[in-house]
Every structure is written in C-alpha cells, then in structure tokens.
Design a protein around this motif. Structure first.
Motif, PDB file in Angstrom:
ATOM      1  N   ILE A   1       0.770  -1.260  -0.050  1.00 48.48           N
ATOM      2  CA  ILE A   1       0.034   0.060  -0.111  1.00 48.48           C
ATOM      3  C   ILE A   1       0.905   1.263   0.000  1.00 48.48           C
ATOM      4  CG2 ILE A   1      -1.639   1.367   1.284  1.00 48.48           C
ATOM      5  CD1 ILE A   1      -2.978  -1.254   2.268  1.00 48.48           C
ATOM      6  N   ILE A   2       2.020   1.180   0.936  1.00 47.95           N
ATOM      7  CA  ILE A   2       2.621   2.496   1.023  1.00 47.95           C
ATOM      8  C   ILE A   2       3.540   2.804  -0.475  1.00 47.95           C
ATOM      9  CG2 ILE A   2       4.742   3.419   2.103  1.00 47.95           C
ATOM     10  CD1 ILE A   2       3.918   2.259   4.563  1.00 47.95           C
ATOM     11  N   SER A   3       3.893   1.494  -0.943  1.00 52.40           N
ATOM     12  CA  SER A   3       4.963   1.716  -2.108  1.00 52.40           C
ATOM     13  C   SER A   3       3.814   2.146  -3.149  1.00 52.40           C
ATOM     14  CB  SER A   3       5.295   0.387  -2.343  1.00 52.40           C
ATOM     15  OG  SER A   3       6.360  -0.123  -1.579  1.00 52.40           O
ATOM     16  N   SER A   4       2.616   1.889  -3.232  1.00 55.76           N
ATOM     17  CA  SER A   4       1.701   2.013  -4.552  1.00 55.76           C
ATOM     18  C   SER A   4       1.676   3.767  -4.422  1.00 55.76           C
ATOM     19  CB  SER A   4       0.448   1.313  -4.039  1.00 55.76           C
ATOM     20  OG  SER A   4       0.783  -0.117  -4.380  1.00 55.76           O
ATOM     21  N   LEU A   5       1.624   4.220  -3.124  1.00 60.14           N
ATOM     22  CA  LEU A   5       1.421   5.636  -2.983  1.00 60.14           C
ATOM     23  C   LEU A   5       2.540   6.681  -3.549  1.00 60.14           C
ATOM     24  CD1 LEU A   5      -0.453   5.704   0.396  1.00 60.14           C
ATOM     25  CD2 LEU A   5      -1.378   5.937  -1.907  1.00 60.14           C
ATOM     26  N   GLY A   6       3.762   5.747  -3.553  1.00 62.69           N
ATOM     27  CA  GLY A   6       5.122   6.491  -3.840  1.00 62.69           C
ATOM     28  C   GLY A   6       5.428   6.318  -5.368  1.00 62.69           C
ATOM     29  N   LEU A   7       4.504   5.681  -6.167  1.00 61.21           N
ATOM     30  CA  LEU A   7       4.957   5.224  -7.653  1.00 61.21           C
ATOM     31  C   LEU A   7       4.800   6.596  -8.219  1.00 61.21           C
ATOM     32  CD1 LEU A   7       2.966   1.971  -8.304  1.00 61.21           C
ATOM     33  CD2 LEU A   7       5.398   2.391  -7.963  1.00 61.21           C
ATOM     34  N   ASP A   8       5.671   6.614  -9.375  1.00 60.13           N
ATOM     35  CA  ASP A   8       5.582   8.194 -10.067  1.00 60.13           C
ATOM     36  C   ASP A   8       4.431   8.037 -10.889  1.00 60.13           C
ATOM     37  OD1 ASP A   8       8.196   8.771  -9.040  1.00 60.13           O
ATOM     38  OD2 ASP A   8       9.276   7.937 -10.901  1.00 60.13           O
ATOM     39  N   CYS A   9       3.803   6.794 -11.292  1.00 56.62           N
ATOM     40  CA  CYS A   9       2.991   6.850 -12.343  1.00 56.62           C
ATOM     41  C   CYS A   9       1.441   7.467 -11.676  1.00 56.62           C
ATOM     42  CB  CYS A   9       2.379   5.648 -12.780  1.00 56.62           C
ATOM     43  SG  CYS A   9       2.342   4.106 -11.850  1.00 56.62           S
ATOM     44  N   LEU A  10       1.414   7.440 -10.342  1.00 50.00           N
ATOM     45  CA  LEU A  10       0.342   7.698  -9.405  1.00 50.00           C
ATOM     46  C   LEU A  10       0.376   9.116  -9.211  1.00 50.00           C
ATOM     47  CD1 LEU A  10      -2.231   6.510  -8.005  1.00 50.00           C
ATOM     48  CD2 LEU A  10      -0.839   6.436  -5.954  1.00 50.00           C
TER      49      LEU A  10
ATOM     50  N   ILE B   1      -1.291  12.173  -7.398  1.00 48.53           N
ATOM     51  CA  ILE B   1      -2.237  12.816  -6.305  1.00 48.53           C
ATOM     52  C   ILE B   1      -2.188  14.288  -6.222  1.00 48.53           C
ATOM     53  CG2 ILE B   1      -2.438  12.563  -3.999  1.00 48.53           C
ATOM     54  CD1 ILE B   1      -1.496   9.675  -4.172  1.00 48.53           C
ATOM     55  N   GLU B   2      -3.167  14.966  -5.747  1.00 50.30           N
ATOM     56  CA  GLU B   2      -2.942  16.549  -5.911  1.00 50.30           C
ATOM     57  C   GLU B   2      -2.095  16.789  -4.725  1.00 50.30           C
ATOM     58  OE1 GLU B   2      -6.651  18.093  -5.911  1.00 50.30           O
ATOM     59  OE2 GLU B   2      -7.119  17.529  -8.034  1.00 50.30           O
ATOM     60  N   ASP B   3      -1.279  17.825  -4.775  1.00 50.53           N
ATOM     61  CA  ASP B   3      -0.391  18.528  -3.749  1.00 50.53           C
ATOM     62  C   ASP B   3       0.293  17.439  -3.181  1.00 50.53           C
ATOM     63  OD1 ASP B   3      -1.964  20.785  -4.182  1.00 50.53           O
ATOM     64  OD2 ASP B   3      -3.302  20.415  -2.537  1.00 50.53           O
ATOM     65  N   THR B   4       0.924  16.304  -3.764  1.00 54.88           N
ATOM     66  CA  THR B   4       1.908  15.570  -3.165  1.00 54.88           C
ATOM     67  C   THR B   4       3.253  15.995  -3.800  1.00 54.88           C
ATOM     68  OG1 THR B   4       0.154  13.635  -3.341  1.00 54.88           O
ATOM     69  CG2 THR B   4       2.539  12.947  -3.304  1.00 54.88           C
ATOM     70  N   GLU B   5       4.380  16.251  -2.964  1.00 55.25           N
ATOM     71  CA  GLU B   5       5.489  16.652  -3.528  1.00 55.25           C
ATOM     72  C   GLU B   5       6.300  15.196  -3.772  1.00 55.25           C
ATOM     73  OE1 GLU B   5       7.406  18.825  -0.417  1.00 55.25           O
ATOM     74  OE2 GLU B   5       6.012  20.599  -0.244  1.00 55.25           O
ATOM     75  N   GLN B   6       7.253  15.465  -5.002  1.00 53.96           N
ATOM     76  CA  GLN B   6       8.308  14.208  -5.160  1.00 53.96           C
ATOM     77  C   GLN B   6       8.866  13.881  -4.273  1.00 53.96           C
ATOM     78  OE1 GLN B   6       7.599  13.324  -8.129  1.00 53.96           O
ATOM     79  NE2 GLN B   6       9.137  11.607  -8.520  1.00 53.96           N
ATOM     80  N   LYS B   7       9.372  14.739  -3.155  1.00 51.33           N
ATOM     81  CA  LYS B   7      10.263  14.048  -2.136  1.00 51.33           C
ATOM     82  C   LYS B   7       9.618  13.277  -1.253  1.00 51.33           C
ATOM     83  CE  LYS B   7      13.072  15.837   1.905  1.00 51.33           C
ATOM     84  NZ  LYS B   7      13.492  16.865   2.546  1.00 51.33           N
ATOM     85  N   LEU B   8       8.087  13.735  -1.082  1.00 51.53           N
ATOM     86  CA  LEU B   8       7.263  12.782  -0.192  1.00 51.53           C
ATOM     87  C   LEU B   8       7.195  11.448  -0.833  1.00 51.53           C
ATOM     88  CD1 LEU B   8       5.374  12.435   2.185  1.00 51.53           C
ATOM     89  CD2 LEU B   8       3.543  13.565   1.193  1.00 51.53           C
ATOM     90  N   LYS B   9       6.975  11.441  -2.080  1.00 57.37           N
ATOM     91  CA  LYS B   9       6.656  10.194  -2.838  1.00 57.37           C
ATOM     92  C   LYS B   9       7.677   9.244  -2.663  1.00 57.37           C
ATOM     93  CE  LYS B   9       4.340   9.941  -6.598  1.00 57.37           C
ATOM     94  NZ  LYS B   9       3.844  10.147  -7.894  1.00 57.37           N
ATOM     95  N   LYS B  10       9.200   9.844  -2.686  1.00 59.39           N
ATOM     96  CA  LYS B  10      10.005   8.941  -2.553  1.00 59.39           C
ATOM     97  C   LYS B  10      10.368   8.477  -1.379  1.00 59.39           C
ATOM     98  CE  LYS B  10      12.909  11.241  -6.537  1.00 59.39           C
ATOM     99  NZ  LYS B  10      14.198  11.688  -7.175  1.00 59.39           N
ATOM    100  N   GLN B  11       9.771   9.435  -0.332  1.00 57.17           N
ATOM    101  CA  GLN B  11      10.018   8.869   1.047  1.00 57.17           C
ATOM    102  C   GLN B  11       9.039   7.399   1.284  1.00 57.17           C
ATOM    103  OE1 GLN B  11       9.339  12.130   3.425  1.00 57.17           O
ATOM    104  NE2 GLN B  11      11.486  13.079   3.289  1.00 57.17           N
ATOM    105  N   LEU B  12       7.983   7.862   0.628  1.00 57.95           N
ATOM    106  CA  LEU B  12       6.850   6.557   0.901  1.00 57.95           C
ATOM    107  C   LEU B  12       7.321   5.380   0.026  1.00 57.95           C
ATOM    108  CD1 LEU B  12       3.520   8.434   0.135  1.00 57.95           C
ATOM    109  CD2 LEU B  12       4.279   7.526   2.140  1.00 57.95           C
ATOM    110  N   LEU B  13       8.158   5.478  -1.220  1.00 57.94           N
ATOM    111  CA  LEU B  13       8.699   4.435  -1.966  1.00 57.94           C
ATOM    112  C   LEU B  13       9.829   3.817  -0.943  1.00 57.94           C
ATOM    113  CD1 LEU B  13       7.793   3.337  -4.679  1.00 57.94           C
ATOM    114  CD2 LEU B  13       9.826   4.629  -5.540  1.00 57.94           C
ATOM    115  N   LEU B  14      10.770   4.696  -0.377  1.00 54.22           N
ATOM    116  CA  LEU B  14      11.600   4.059   0.358  1.00 54.22           C
ATOM    117  C   LEU B  14      11.039   3.237   1.639  1.00 54.22           C
ATOM    118  CD1 LEU B  14      14.677   4.148   1.032  1.00 54.22           C
ATOM    119  CD2 LEU B  14      14.543   6.146   2.235  1.00 54.22           C
ATOM    120  N   LEU B  15      10.213   3.723   2.418  1.00 57.77           N
ATOM    121  CA  LEU B  15       9.670   3.092   3.493  1.00 57.77           C
ATOM    122  C   LEU B  15       8.938   1.931   2.690  1.00 57.77           C
ATOM    123  CD1 LEU B  15       8.631   3.095   6.460  1.00 57.77           C
ATOM    124  CD2 LEU B  15       6.780   4.481   5.697  1.00 57.77           C
TER     125      LEU B  15
END
Length: 213
Positions: free
Chosen positions: A96-105, A107-121
């Motif tokens: 679930i967490i990795s899906s939220l960090g995918l580049d193809c997803l 999401i409004e007001d989602t920073e790229q840094k936050l998505k990378k942190q989600l992907l890393l976690l």
C-alpha cells in the motif's frame, strides 16, 4: 534514469512483490509444511502446517483438523506462525505504501520528495517482510532434514519430509526482497540522486575572474 524506464522498473518491482506476498500468504495457510508417508499404509498421506494437520486418503479424500493448542506445537512451528503472519501483515502494508509512492500515481499536492520517502519506506518494509518469512521456512526445513538423517531414530520409524509450502515460502520471500530492491534502485538512480554535471571551462573562468571595482 529515463522517466519511462523508471516507471516500468517500479511497476515490475511492485508486481514481483505482489506475487511474493501471495506466495507467502499461501505458505502461511497451506497444511503442507512437512509430509509423511507410511510404508505400512500406502493409502494414507499425512501433512502438517502451521494451523492444521491433514490426512490424505486415496479413497476418502482429505480430512483436516486444526491444532487444539498453540503451546502443543513444536517450538519452530510456534515461532514460524508468528513470524510468517507478521510478514503477511507487513507485506500488505508495504504494498500500500509503495503504491502511493509510484511516479505513475498522480495525487494532488503531493511533493516528489514525499513520494520518494513513501517508496523508500515501502521498500524497506518489503525487505523486512521477506526476511521474516525466509527465516522460519529455512529453520523448519533444517529441522526436517536434521531429523530425517538422525541416526539415533530407528530406521523403522517414519520420517517427515519437506512439503510444498516451504518452497512457496522460499520463492515468495525471494520475490518480495527482489521487488523491494528494484524499488530502491529506482530511487537511487533518479535524477535527484545523480551526480551534478561538470562545469565547462568557460563557466569556471567566469567564476574565477575577480569582480571589477
């Protein structure tokens, strides 16, 4: 790394992790961690898993019974039940967490840094999930092999053998770790983690020239 290639690598990593999570979940509930065939009665085949034991009969089908007590299980099965169940829960959370960090997803007001942190976690949780299932599966396999070749046990006593559920756990844990590794690879090979380009000689000269009064 090219954006399209990074997207494909992320999807491949997530797909492998999903396959691994399904295999580890199957390993958890399959009553076939170890099996036993009786020479005196070839019509019956015994299997034992983390939650129940089954008798497979050629005539009467399969009859399974849940374990009456958790404490009555061998120590390796008690710990394996805890670790594999924890692995399944962490595996689902990591997906679930990795899906939220995918580049193809998107999401409004989602920073790229936050998505990378989600992907890393998510990738780190995948690694933990894979290890949590590989350790008990390998431990149970070791105990089965050790008892199978134990010279103290008389040869007339039937020996347990490795069941199909252990192979499901091995492949599942490997796929989860591999999927997490691919997700980590996309993070470290992204443009934000690449070394800066070298400055040209003209830029260097301009920066080193003294300022005019």
């Amino acid at each position: 790394m090219d954006l399209v290639h990074r997207h494909r690598l992320q999807l491949l990593g997530l797909l492998l992790s999903v396959i691994g999570w399904i295999l580890t979940g199957t390993c958890n509930y399959l009553p076939d961690w170890k099996n036993l065939g009786l020479d005196l009665n070839e019509l019956e085949f015994w299997t034992m898993g983390l939650w129940q034991t089954c008798v497979v009969q050629d005539v009467g089908g399969t009859q399974c019974k849940d374990f009456d007590s958790f404490l009555a299980l061998p120590v390796e099965f008690r710990i394996s039940r805890i670790l594999v169940s924890t692995s399944n829960g962490l595996g689902l959370l990591s997906l679930i967490i990795s899906s939220l960090g995918l580049d193809c997803l998107k999401i409004e007001d989602t920073e790229q840094k936050l998505k990378k942190q989600l992907l890393l976690l998510g990738a780190i949780l995948m690694w933990i999930s894979g290890v949590l299932v590989l350790v008990p599966v390998s431990w149970v396999a070791y105990k089965i092999i050790q008892e199978f070749w134990d010279e103290v046990i008389p040869e007339i006593v039937p020996r347990w053998e490795i069941g199909d559920a252990l192979f499901s756990g091995w492949f599942g844990g490997f796929f989860i770790i591999l999927g997490g590794s691919l997700l980590l690879l996309t993070i470290f090979l992204s443009s934000d983690h690449q070394l800066p380009e070298r400055h040209t000689m003209a830029d260097t000269q301009i920066r080193t020239e003294p300022h005019s009064a």
